[in-house]
Design a protein around this motif. Structure first.
Motif, PDB file in Angstrom:
ATOM      1  N   LEU A   1      -3.572  -4.802 -11.729  1.00 27.05           N
ATOM      2  CA  LEU A   1      -2.925  -5.072 -13.097  1.00 27.05           C
ATOM      3  C   LEU A   1      -3.369  -3.858 -13.845  1.00 27.05           C
ATOM      4  N   GLU A   2      -2.355  -3.645 -14.686  1.00 25.32           N
ATOM      5  CA  GLU A   2      -2.308  -2.089 -15.321  1.00 25.32           C
ATOM      6  C   GLU A   2      -1.500  -2.345 -16.530  1.00 25.32           C
ATOM      7  N   ASP A   3      -1.967  -2.232 -18.069  1.00 21.38           N
ATOM      8  CA  ASP A   3      -0.955  -2.506 -19.037  1.00 21.38           C
ATOM      9  C   ASP A   3      -0.530  -3.989 -19.186  1.00 21.38           C
ATOM     10  N   GLY A   4      -1.106  -4.848 -18.519  1.00 22.24           N
ATOM     11  CA  GLY A   4      -0.728  -6.328 -18.700  1.00 22.24           C
ATOM     12  C   GLY A   4       0.527  -6.632 -17.664  1.00 22.24           C
ATOM     13  N   GLN A   5       0.566  -5.519 -16.790  1.00 25.88           N
ATOM     14  CA  GLN A   5       1.784  -6.010 -15.525  1.00 25.88           C
ATOM     15  C   GLN A   5       1.024  -5.731 -14.414  1.00 25.88           C
ATOM     16  N   ILE A   6       1.509  -6.534 -13.190  1.00 23.85           N
ATOM     17  CA  ILE A   6       0.881  -6.177 -11.963  1.00 23.85           C
ATOM     18  C   ILE A   6       1.887  -4.976 -11.483  1.00 23.85           C
ATOM     19  N   CYS A   7       1.159  -3.728 -11.257  1.00 25.95           N
ATOM     20  CA  CYS A   7       1.850  -2.624 -10.906  1.00 25.95           C
ATOM     21  C   CYS A   7       1.704  -2.278  -9.220  1.00 25.95           C
ATOM     22  N   GLN A   8       0.950  -3.163  -8.456  1.00 26.52           N
ATOM     23  CA  GLN A   8       1.047  -3.029  -7.302  1.00 26.52           C
ATOM     24  C   GLN A   8       0.086  -4.170  -6.421  1.00 26.52           C
ATOM     25  N   THR A   9       0.930  -4.634  -5.384  1.00 29.25           N
ATOM     26  CA  THR A   9       0.241  -5.690  -4.639  1.00 29.25           C
ATOM     27  C   THR A   9      -0.116  -5.025  -3.255  1.00 29.25           C
ATOM     28  N   PHE A  10      -1.497  -5.464  -2.763  1.00 29.92           N
ATOM     29  CA  PHE A  10      -1.853  -5.146  -1.288  1.00 29.92           C
ATOM     30  C   PHE A  10      -2.026  -6.253  -0.810  1.00 29.92           C
ATOM     31  N   GLU A  11      -1.258  -6.243   0.519  1.00 29.33           N
ATOM     32  CA  GLU A  11      -1.659  -7.497   1.462  1.00 29.33           C
ATOM     33  C   GLU A  11      -2.619  -7.298   2.316  1.00 29.33           C
ATOM     34  N   SER A  12      -2.936  -8.201   3.249  1.00 34.59           N
ATOM     35  CA  SER A  12      -4.116  -8.171   4.116  1.00 34.59           C
ATOM     36  C   SER A  12      -4.315  -6.785   4.876  1.00 34.59           C
ATOM     37  N   GLY A  13      -3.560  -6.408   5.613  1.00 28.99           N
ATOM     38  CA  GLY A  13      -3.678  -5.472   6.429  1.00 28.99           C
ATOM     39  C   GLY A  13      -3.866  -4.016   5.629  1.00 28.99           C
ATOM     40  N   GLN A  14      -3.341  -3.982   4.268  1.00 27.15           N
ATOM     41  CA  GLN A  14      -3.286  -2.906   3.434  1.00 27.15           C
ATOM     42  C   GLN A  14      -4.629  -2.814   2.489  1.00 27.15           C
ATOM     43  N   ILE A  15      -5.309  -3.730   2.628  1.00 22.74           N
ATOM     44  CA  ILE A  15      -6.468  -3.831   1.686  1.00 22.74           C
ATOM     45  C   ILE A  15      -7.497  -2.736   1.866  1.00 22.74           C
ATOM     46  N   ASN A  16      -7.700  -1.615   0.955  1.00 26.08           N
ATOM     47  CA  ASN A  16      -8.320  -0.536   1.393  1.00 26.08           C
ATOM     48  C   ASN A  16      -8.820   0.194   0.119  1.00 26.08           C
ATOM     49  N   ALA A  17     -10.363   0.314   0.194  1.00 27.17           N
ATOM     50  CA  ALA A  17     -10.810   0.687  -1.331  1.00 27.17           C
ATOM     51  C   ALA A  17     -10.140   1.937  -1.863  1.00 27.17           C
ATOM     52  N   ALA A  18      -9.918   2.827  -1.134  1.00 28.67           N
ATOM     53  CA  ALA A  18      -9.422   4.242  -1.308  1.00 28.67           C
ATOM     54  C   ALA A  18      -7.958   4.049  -1.857  1.00 28.67           C
ATOM     55  N   LYS A  19      -7.180   3.266  -1.072  1.00 31.47           N
ATOM     56  CA  LYS A  19      -6.018   3.265  -1.788  1.00 31.47           C
ATOM     57  C   LYS A  19      -5.790   2.205  -3.062  1.00 31.47           C
ATOM     58  N   ILE A  20      -6.646   1.205  -3.396  1.00 30.83           N
ATOM     59  CA  ILE A  20      -6.831   0.902  -4.494  1.00 30.83           C
ATOM     60  C   ILE A  20      -7.373   1.302  -5.465  1.00 30.83           C
ATOM     61  N   ARG A  21      -8.178   2.240  -5.570  1.00 31.64           N
ATOM     62  CA  ARG A  21      -8.785   3.371  -6.369  1.00 31.64           C
ATOM     63  C   ARG A  21      -7.477   4.193  -6.790  1.00 31.64           C
ATOM     64  N   GLU A  22      -6.797   4.546  -5.475  1.00 30.90           N
ATOM     65  CA  GLU A  22      -5.436   5.417  -5.890  1.00 30.90           C
ATOM     66  C   GLU A  22      -4.628   4.808  -7.097  1.00 30.90           C
ATOM     67  N   ALA A  23      -4.117   3.474  -6.720  1.00 30.64           N
ATOM     68  CA  ALA A  23      -3.617   2.808  -7.552  1.00 30.64           C
ATOM     69  C   ALA A  23      -3.939   2.679  -8.980  1.00 30.64           C
ATOM     70  N   LEU A  24      -5.257   2.564  -9.280  1.00 24.13           N
ATOM     71  CA  LEU A  24      -5.788   2.618 -10.294  1.00 24.13           C
ATOM     72  C   LEU A  24      -5.905   3.889 -11.239  1.00 24.13           C
ATOM     73  N   ARG A  25      -5.600   4.887 -10.495  1.00 26.98           N
ATOM     74  CA  ARG A  25      -5.726   6.025 -10.909  1.00 26.98           C
ATOM     75  C   ARG A  25      -7.128   6.448 -11.608  1.00 26.98           C
ATOM     76  N   TYR A  26      -7.925   6.298 -10.492  1.00 22.47           N
ATOM     77  CA  TYR A  26      -9.418   6.320 -10.941  1.00 22.47           C
ATOM     78  C   TYR A  26     -10.185   6.719  -9.737  1.00 22.47           C
ATOM     79  N   GLU A  27     -10.764   7.952  -9.853  1.00 26.88           N
ATOM     80  CA  GLU A  27     -11.560   8.459  -8.886  1.00 26.88           C
ATOM     81  C   GLU A  27     -13.079   8.120  -8.688  1.00 26.88           C
ATOM     82  N   ASN A  28     -13.597   7.504  -9.434  1.00 28.40           N
ATOM     83  CA  ASN A  28     -14.751   7.154  -9.432  1.00 28.40           C
ATOM     84  C   ASN A  28     -14.914   5.603  -8.902  1.00 28.40           C
ATOM     85  N   ASP A  29     -16.246   5.173  -8.684  1.00 33.34           N
ATOM     86  CA  ASP A  29     -16.343   3.577  -8.367  1.00 33.34           C
ATOM     87  C   ASP A  29     -15.560   2.830  -9.659  1.00 33.34           C
ATOM     88  N   VAL A  30     -15.255   1.673  -9.408  1.00 37.26           N
ATOM     89  CA  VAL A  30     -14.605   0.809 -10.447  1.00 37.26           C
ATOM     90  C   VAL A  30     -15.704  -0.404 -10.422  1.00 37.26           C
TER      91      VAL A  30
END
Length: 235
Positions: free
Chosen positions: A206-235
Protein backbone atom coordinates in the motif's frame (compact mmCIF):
# COMPACT_ATOMS: atom_id res chain seq x y z
CA UNK A 1 -7.06 -18.13 -6.28
CA UNK A 2 -10.28 -19.62 -4.93
CA UNK A 3 -13.56 -17.72 -5.06
CA UNK A 4 -13.64 -14.33 -3.34
CA UNK A 5 -14.82 -14.00 0.23
CA UNK A 6 -14.68 -10.19 0.16
CA UNK A 7 -14.58 -7.84 -2.83
CA UNK A 8 -13.86 -4.12 -2.50
CA UNK A 9 -14.52 -1.84 -5.48
CA UNK A 10 -13.05 1.67 -5.67
CA UNK A 11 -12.94 2.44 -1.98
CA UNK A 12 -11.92 5.94 -0.89
CA UNK A 13 -11.74 7.08 2.73
CA UNK A 14 -10.83 10.30 4.47
CA UNK A 15 -10.57 12.17 7.76
CA UNK A 16 -12.10 15.60 7.69
CA UNK A 17 -12.81 17.42 4.47
CA UNK A 18 -9.32 17.46 2.99
CA UNK A 19 -7.33 14.50 4.34
CA UNK A 20 -7.95 11.75 1.78
CA UNK A 21 -6.21 8.58 2.97
CA UNK A 22 -7.49 5.81 0.66
CA UNK A 23 -7.98 6.47 -3.05
CA UNK A 24 -10.01 4.17 -5.32
CA UNK A 25 -8.71 1.04 -3.62
CA UNK A 26 -9.95 -2.25 -5.08
CA UNK A 27 -9.13 -5.83 -4.08
CA UNK A 28 -10.43 -9.35 -3.67
CA UNK A 29 -9.78 -11.48 -0.59
CA UNK A 30 -10.19 -15.16 -1.40
CA UNK A 31 -11.69 -17.72 0.92
CA UNK A 32 -9.09 -19.45 3.09
CA UNK A 33 -6.01 -17.34 2.45
CA UNK A 34 -3.62 -15.25 4.53
CA UNK A 35 -2.99 -11.80 3.08
CA UNK A 36 -0.44 -9.32 4.33
CA UNK A 37 -0.88 -5.56 3.95
CA UNK A 38 2.36 -3.65 4.15
CA UNK A 39 3.29 -0.03 3.65
CA UNK A 40 5.19 2.83 5.18
CA UNK A 41 3.63 4.92 7.94
CA UNK A 42 0.68 6.90 6.62
CA UNK A 43 0.04 4.57 3.67
CA UNK A 44 -3.50 3.85 4.90
CA UNK A 45 -3.24 0.36 6.42
CA UNK A 46 -5.04 1.10 9.68
CA UNK A 47 -7.58 3.32 7.93
CA UNK A 48 -8.51 0.46 5.62
CA UNK A 49 -9.01 -1.93 8.54
CA UNK A 50 -11.10 0.69 10.36
CA UNK A 51 -13.40 0.97 7.36
CA UNK A 52 -13.86 -2.80 7.19
CA UNK A 53 -14.46 -2.87 10.95
CA UNK A 54 -17.21 -0.26 10.74
CA UNK A 55 -15.30 2.31 12.79
CA UNK A 56 -14.74 4.89 10.06
CA UNK A 57 -17.85 6.12 8.30
CA UNK A 58 -16.25 8.77 6.09
CA UNK A 59 -15.74 6.59 3.03
CA UNK A 60 -17.36 5.73 -0.26
CA UNK A 61 -17.11 2.76 -2.60
CA UNK A 62 -18.76 1.46 -5.74
CA UNK A 63 -19.55 -1.76 -3.90
CA UNK A 64 -18.47 -4.11 -1.12
CA UNK A 65 -19.43 -7.75 -1.57
CA UNK A 66 -19.31 -10.67 0.84
CA UNK A 67 -19.36 -14.01 -1.00
CA UNK A 68 -20.83 -12.18 -4.00
CA UNK A 69 -23.58 -10.37 -2.04
CA UNK A 70 -23.54 -6.59 -1.73
CA UNK A 71 -23.26 -5.59 1.94
CA UNK A 72 -22.87 -2.63 4.27
CA UNK A 73 -19.87 -2.84 6.58
CA UNK A 74 -21.99 -2.13 9.67
CA UNK A 75 -24.78 -4.58 8.95
CA UNK A 76 -25.24 -7.41 11.43
CA UNK A 77 -24.51 -10.29 9.05
CA UNK A 78 -21.11 -8.84 8.17
CA UNK A 79 -20.31 -8.05 11.80
CA UNK A 80 -20.87 -11.70 12.69
CA UNK A 81 -18.40 -12.75 9.97
CA UNK A 82 -15.49 -10.59 11.09
CA UNK A 83 -13.40 -9.84 14.15
CA UNK A 84 -10.66 -7.22 14.42
CA UNK A 85 -7.62 -7.00 16.67
CA UNK A 86 -6.32 -3.44 16.66
CA UNK A 87 -2.74 -2.31 17.26
CA UNK A 88 -3.94 -0.63 20.45
CA UNK A 89 -7.25 -1.31 22.13
CA UNK A 90 -8.31 0.10 25.50
CA UNK A 91 -11.91 -1.07 25.35
CA UNK A 92 -13.57 -3.33 27.93
CA UNK A 93 -11.08 -2.20 30.56
CA UNK A 94 -13.16 -3.48 33.47
CA UNK A 95 -13.57 -6.97 32.02
CA UNK A 96 -11.18 -9.78 32.81
CA UNK A 97 -10.06 -11.87 29.86
CA UNK A 98 -12.49 -14.64 30.78
CA UNK A 99 -15.35 -12.16 31.07
CA UNK A 100 -14.47 -10.59 27.74
CA UNK A 101 -14.20 -13.98 26.05
CA UNK A 102 -17.63 -14.97 27.36
CA UNK A 103 -19.09 -11.65 26.19
CA UNK A 104 -17.69 -12.03 22.65
CA UNK A 105 -18.93 -15.57 22.17
CA UNK A 106 -22.34 -14.58 23.45
CA UNK A 107 -22.45 -11.60 21.07
CA UNK A 108 -21.46 -13.80 18.12
CA UNK A 109 -23.89 -16.51 19.24
CA UNK A 110 -21.16 -19.13 19.27
CA UNK A 111 -20.41 -21.86 21.78
CA UNK A 112 -17.28 -21.03 23.74
CA UNK A 113 -14.49 -23.56 23.10
CA UNK A 114 -11.63 -24.71 25.28
CA UNK A 115 -8.97 -22.00 24.87
CA UNK A 116 -6.32 -23.59 27.06
CA UNK A 117 -4.02 -24.38 24.11
CA UNK A 118 -4.14 -20.77 22.91
CA UNK A 119 -3.62 -19.45 26.44
CA UNK A 120 -0.56 -21.65 26.84
CA UNK A 121 0.74 -20.85 23.36
CA UNK A 122 0.65 -17.12 24.10
CA UNK A 123 2.01 -17.64 27.65
CA UNK A 124 -1.05 -16.00 29.13
CA UNK A 125 -1.80 -18.44 31.97
CA UNK A 126 -1.23 -15.96 34.80
CA UNK A 127 -3.40 -13.22 33.29
CA UNK A 128 -6.80 -14.76 32.60
CA UNK A 129 -8.51 -13.28 35.68
CA UNK A 130 -6.88 -9.85 35.71
CA UNK A 131 -8.78 -6.77 34.53
CA UNK A 132 -7.76 -5.81 31.01
CA UNK A 133 -6.89 -2.31 32.20
CA UNK A 134 -4.29 -3.76 34.54
CA UNK A 135 -2.51 -5.80 31.89
CA UNK A 136 0.59 -4.67 30.07
CA UNK A 137 0.20 -3.60 26.45
CA UNK A 138 1.54 -6.94 25.25
CA UNK A 139 -0.69 -9.02 27.49
CA UNK A 140 -3.75 -6.98 26.55
CA UNK A 141 -2.89 -7.69 22.90
CA UNK A 142 -2.66 -11.40 23.73
CA UNK A 143 -6.15 -11.33 25.27
CA UNK A 144 -7.64 -10.06 22.01
CA UNK A 145 -5.54 -12.39 19.85
CA UNK A 146 -6.59 -15.45 21.86
CA UNK A 147 -10.21 -14.38 21.49
CA UNK A 148 -9.76 -13.93 17.73
CA UNK A 149 -8.18 -17.31 17.10
CA UNK A 150 -10.70 -19.04 19.35
CA UNK A 151 -13.64 -17.40 17.58
CA UNK A 152 -12.38 -18.31 14.06
CA UNK A 153 -14.48 -15.81 12.06
CA UNK A 154 -14.65 -16.07 8.27
CA UNK A 155 -12.70 -12.80 8.08
CA UNK A 156 -10.05 -12.03 10.68
CA UNK A 157 -8.54 -8.54 10.60
CA UNK A 158 -5.29 -7.88 12.47
CA UNK A 159 -3.70 -4.44 12.76
CA UNK A 160 0.03 -4.67 13.58
CA UNK A 161 -0.50 -7.88 15.61
CA UNK A 162 3.19 -8.35 16.43
CA UNK A 163 3.51 -5.04 18.30
CA UNK A 164 4.07 -5.56 22.02
CA UNK A 165 4.55 -9.33 21.89
CA UNK A 166 7.51 -11.22 23.32
CA UNK A 167 9.61 -13.46 21.07
CA UNK A 168 7.91 -16.77 21.91
CA UNK A 169 4.42 -15.32 21.52
CA UNK A 170 5.43 -13.78 18.20
CA UNK A 171 6.56 -17.17 16.90
CA UNK A 172 3.29 -18.70 18.07
CA UNK A 173 1.34 -15.90 16.39
CA UNK A 174 3.09 -16.63 13.10
CA UNK A 175 1.96 -20.26 13.34
CA UNK A 176 -1.63 -19.22 14.01
CA UNK A 177 -1.72 -16.81 11.06
CA UNK A 178 -0.12 -19.30 8.68
CA UNK A 179 -2.61 -21.99 9.68
CA UNK A 180 -5.68 -19.76 9.70
CA UNK A 181 -6.69 -20.62 6.12
CA UNK A 182 -8.13 -23.88 7.50
CA UNK A 183 -10.88 -21.78 9.11
CA UNK A 184 -11.18 -18.61 7.08
CA UNK A 185 -9.35 -15.61 5.66
CA UNK A 186 -6.94 -13.37 7.55
CA UNK A 187 -5.91 -9.88 6.45
CA UNK A 188 -3.25 -8.29 8.58
CA UNK A 189 -1.21 -5.14 8.39
CA UNK A 190 2.39 -4.99 9.48
CA UNK A 191 5.52 -2.92 9.15
CA UNK A 192 7.65 -5.99 10.02
CA UNK A 193 8.68 -7.84 6.88
CA UNK A 194 9.36 -11.11 8.70
CA UNK A 195 5.74 -11.37 9.78
CA UNK A 196 4.64 -11.01 6.16
CA UNK A 197 7.16 -13.30 4.47
CA UNK A 198 6.70 -16.16 6.95
CA UNK A 199 2.91 -16.33 6.91
CA UNK A 200 1.27 -14.95 3.77
CA UNK A 201 -0.14 -16.38 0.57
CA UNK A 202 -0.26 -12.87 -0.90
CA UNK A 203 1.26 -9.52 0.01
CA UNK A 204 -0.36 -6.20 -0.91
CA UNK A 205 1.90 -3.15 -0.91
CA UNK A 206 0.00 0.00 0.00
CA UNK A 207 1.34 3.39 -0.99
CA UNK A 208 -0.49 6.72 -0.80
CA UNK A 209 -3.80 4.98 -0.18
CA UNK A 210 -3.60 2.62 -3.15
CA UNK A 211 -2.36 -0.91 -3.74
CA UNK A 212 0.71 -0.29 -5.87
CA UNK A 213 1.93 -3.88 -6.12
CA UNK A 214 0.85 -7.44 -5.30
CA UNK A 215 3.15 -10.37 -4.57
CA UNK A 216 1.80 -13.89 -4.99
CA UNK A 217 3.06 -16.86 -3.00
CA UNK A 218 6.09 -17.73 -5.13
CA UNK A 219 7.07 -14.07 -5.44
CA UNK A 220 7.08 -13.16 -1.75
CA UNK A 221 10.61 -12.05 -1.09
CA UNK A 222 11.85 -9.52 1.45
CA UNK A 223 14.22 -7.82 -0.99
CA UNK A 224 11.54 -7.42 -3.64
CA UNK A 225 9.06 -6.02 -1.14
CA UNK A 226 11.64 -3.53 0.14
CA UNK A 227 12.24 -2.44 -3.43
CA UNK A 228 8.50 -1.98 -3.93
CA UNK A 229 8.41 0.18 -0.83
CA UNK A 230 11.34 2.21 -2.18
CA UNK A 231 12.94 1.79 1.18
CA UNK A 232 16.41 0.35 1.65
CA UNK A 233 16.41 -0.22 5.39
CA UNK A 234 14.34 -2.62 7.48
CA UNK A 235 10.62 -1.78 7.55
Amino acid sequence: MSKPLLTIKNLSAWYGSEKMVLRSLSLDLAEHEAVGLIGLNGAGKTTFLKVLSGLLTTFRSDDILLSGRSIKVRERDFKLCRYTVFAEDNSFQYFTFREYLSYVFSAYKEKMPDVSELVQGFHFEDNTDILLKDLSTGNRKKAFLITAFALKPKLLLLDEPVNGLDFESTEYLYQQIANYKEYGTVLFSSHILESITLTCDRVLVLEDGQICQTFESGQINAAKIREALRYENDV
